[in-house]
Design an enzyme around this catalytic site. Structure first.
Site, PDB file in Angstrom:
ATOM      1  N   SER A   1      -9.644  -6.492 -11.119  1.00  0.00           N
ATOM      2  CA  SER A   1      -9.538  -6.367  -9.785  1.00  0.00           C
ATOM      3  C   SER A   1     -10.687  -5.335  -9.462  1.00  0.00           C
ATOM      4  CB  SER A   1      -8.200  -6.594  -8.365  1.00  0.00           C
ATOM      5  OG  SER A   1      -9.114  -6.549  -7.399  1.00  0.00           O
TER       6      SER A   1
ATOM      7  N   ARG B   1     -14.667  -4.948  -2.383  1.00  0.00           N
ATOM      8  CA  ARG B   1     -14.639  -4.265  -1.220  1.00  0.00           C
ATOM      9  C   ARG B   1     -15.170  -2.662  -0.666  1.00  0.00           C
ATOM     10  NH1 ARG B   1     -13.690  -8.402   3.609  1.00  0.00           N
ATOM     11  NH2 ARG B   1     -12.558  -7.284   4.292  1.00  0.00           N
TER      12      ARG B   1
ATOM     13  N   GLY C   1     -13.829 -13.379  -6.791  1.00  0.00           N
ATOM     14  CA  GLY C   1     -15.425 -13.825  -7.226  1.00  0.00           C
ATOM     15  C   GLY C   1     -14.834 -15.191  -7.750  1.00  0.00           C
ATOM     16  N   VAL C   2     -13.043 -15.940  -7.515  1.00  0.00           N
ATOM     17  CA  VAL C   2     -12.788 -17.442  -8.101  1.00  0.00           C
ATOM     18  C   VAL C   2     -13.241 -18.137  -6.699  1.00  0.00           C
ATOM     19  CG1 VAL C   2     -11.633 -18.216  -9.058  1.00  0.00           C
ATOM     20  CG2 VAL C   2     -10.855 -16.319  -9.710  1.00  0.00           C
TER      21      VAL C   2
ATOM     22  N   HIS D   1     -11.353  -5.418  -5.739  1.00  0.00           N
ATOM     23  CA  HIS D   1     -11.257  -5.891  -4.636  1.00  0.00           C
ATOM     24  C   HIS D   1     -12.062  -7.053  -3.869  1.00  0.00           C
ATOM     25  CE1 HIS D   1      -7.767  -4.082  -1.562  1.00  0.00           C
ATOM     26  NE2 HIS D   1      -8.492  -4.541  -1.112  1.00  0.00           N
TER      27      HIS D   1
ATOM     28  N   TYR E   1       1.031  -1.238  -0.379  1.00  0.00           N
ATOM     29  CA  TYR E   1      -0.045   0.080   0.157  1.00  0.00           C
ATOM     30  C   TYR E   1       0.941   1.304   0.278  1.00  0.00           C
ATOM     31  CZ  TYR E   1      -4.507  -2.566   0.963  1.00  0.00           C
ATOM     32  OH  TYR E   1      -5.509  -3.086   1.092  1.00  0.00           O
TER      33      TYR E   1
END
Length: 361
Positions: free
Chosen positions: A251, A256, A286-287, A253, A126
């Site tokens: 992605s 989220r 979602g995998v 996230h 981050y």
């Protein structure tokens, strides 16, 4: 446990309710969380026939390192909140399964200890307000033997995760972001009603001013391959590829961050077209199965990151639980490849897919 998704129910039996919500929850009304799965459900593979699949290979090189699967463990924070062995158990399972593990900035185990398991380790970063601390983490990751740096670019601030806010979520006793040491921003502390201590900590340490120009600063301070995680718009993907990044992660996230964002799977084809092979393309959000992996490969991904099922496996059975999830994913992928007449992953990339309306790509 017969499928990776089965681990969710097993984890629910052992996790405290607040931690279960923290792992499984998402931002806002969780529209994007549900849309991620709906996107997989409405996408259909068009299998081929009459190919020799007496031997099927799932092997792939990801970021310069051989992997038994086109899969890596996603960056997952605070894993000791899920199981006492935390990141060490997950990293050892990744090593046993022959896939990379991504250590998180907000890990509850030091990156040096994670890398010492022998797992191929990437480091998720981050962008911190304290630039000196950012540079320190980069140096530690390199010294520990990490093989890549994955910069998360979709989190200038944390999404409003209502379940955590309503429950005033605080990490379990003894679980903290160890890469912050004894600094006052290293331990989330207590949350007031209507807030999340984890969100408060993220706001304290993550710098929302991250810009494209900052990639040059990052490149000057590490020789490791650079991955950008959280790209959905093809214009951003094209710019990133033009900047010379080594890989992108398509992605949202896992739902989220921005609730209402496009399902990552729906964004993947346009991003793949924009990148046009100039950098590796990974996918997450979602995998849940080997067939999901195959769908992502057919839409242009080189590999996927696996998130929540890993945490569910960790909660259900520690090292063995994670390893079971990864081995089931491998079995499902190999079966799906064989049934689609794909002896290897190159053939998978040539599969056609159809959406719910019958449009075929």
């Amino acid at each position: 446990m017969l499928t990776p998704a089965d681990a969710e129910a097993l984890a629910a039996d052992v996790l405290p309710a607040a931690v279960e919500r923290f792992v499984g929850g998402a931002a806002g009304a969780e529209l994007t969380l549900r849309a991620n799965r709906a996107a997989f459900d409405r996408l259909h593979l068009v299998p081929r026939v009459l190919a020799d699949v007496s031997s099927v290979s799932t092997a792939r090189t990801l970021l310069g390192t051989a992997s038994a699967l086109p899969v890596a463990v996603a960056p997952l924070a605070y894993q000791r909140a899920v199981h006492p062995d935390g990141e060490l158990a997950t990293a050892r399972a990744a090593q046993d399964a022959g896939v990379p593990f991504t250590a998180c900035t907000f890990s509850s185990t030091h990156v040096e200890d994670i890398a010492a398991t022998g797992a191929t380790t990437w480091f998720q970063l981050y962008w911190l307000r304290d630039r000196g601390h950012t540079e320190e983490l980069l140096k530690r990751a390199e010294a520990a033997g990490c093989r890549a740096v994955m910069l998360t670019v979709d989190t200038p601030r944390m999404g409003r995760r209502q379940a955590d806010m309503r429950g005033a979520f605080t990490l379990p006793e003894g679980v903290a972001a160890v890469h912050f040491g004894r600094r006052p921003d290293g331990v989330p502390g207590d949350a007031r009603s209507g807030t999340s201590a984890v969100a408060a900590q993220t706001a304290n340490v993550v710098d929302p001013s991250l810009r494209w120009a900052d990639l040059d600063w990052l490149r000057e301070r590490t020789s490791l391959p650079l991955v950008l995680k959280g790209v959905l718009d093809p214009a951003d993907a094209e710019r990133a590829a033009g900047c010379g990044v080594d890989a992108l992660v398509v992605s949202n996230h896992g739902g989220r961050q921005l609730d209402g964002a496009i399902p990552a799977l729906d964004a993947l084809p346009a991003v793949a077209d924009a990148v046009a092979g100039r950098c590796e393309l990974l996918f997450d959000s979602g995998v849940r199965s080997g067939t999901d992996v195959l769908k992502a490969l057919a839409l242009g991904a080189d590999g996927v990151l696996l998130g929540r099922p890993v945490l569910w496996g960790l909660a259900a059975g520690g090292h063995q639980g994670v390893l079971r999830v990864l081995r089931l994913l491998a079995e499902e992928l190999e079966t799906a490849l064989a049934l689609a007449a794909c002896p290897d992953l190159a053939a998978a990339a040539r599969l056609r897919v159809a959406n719910g309306g019958g449009t075929i790509r």
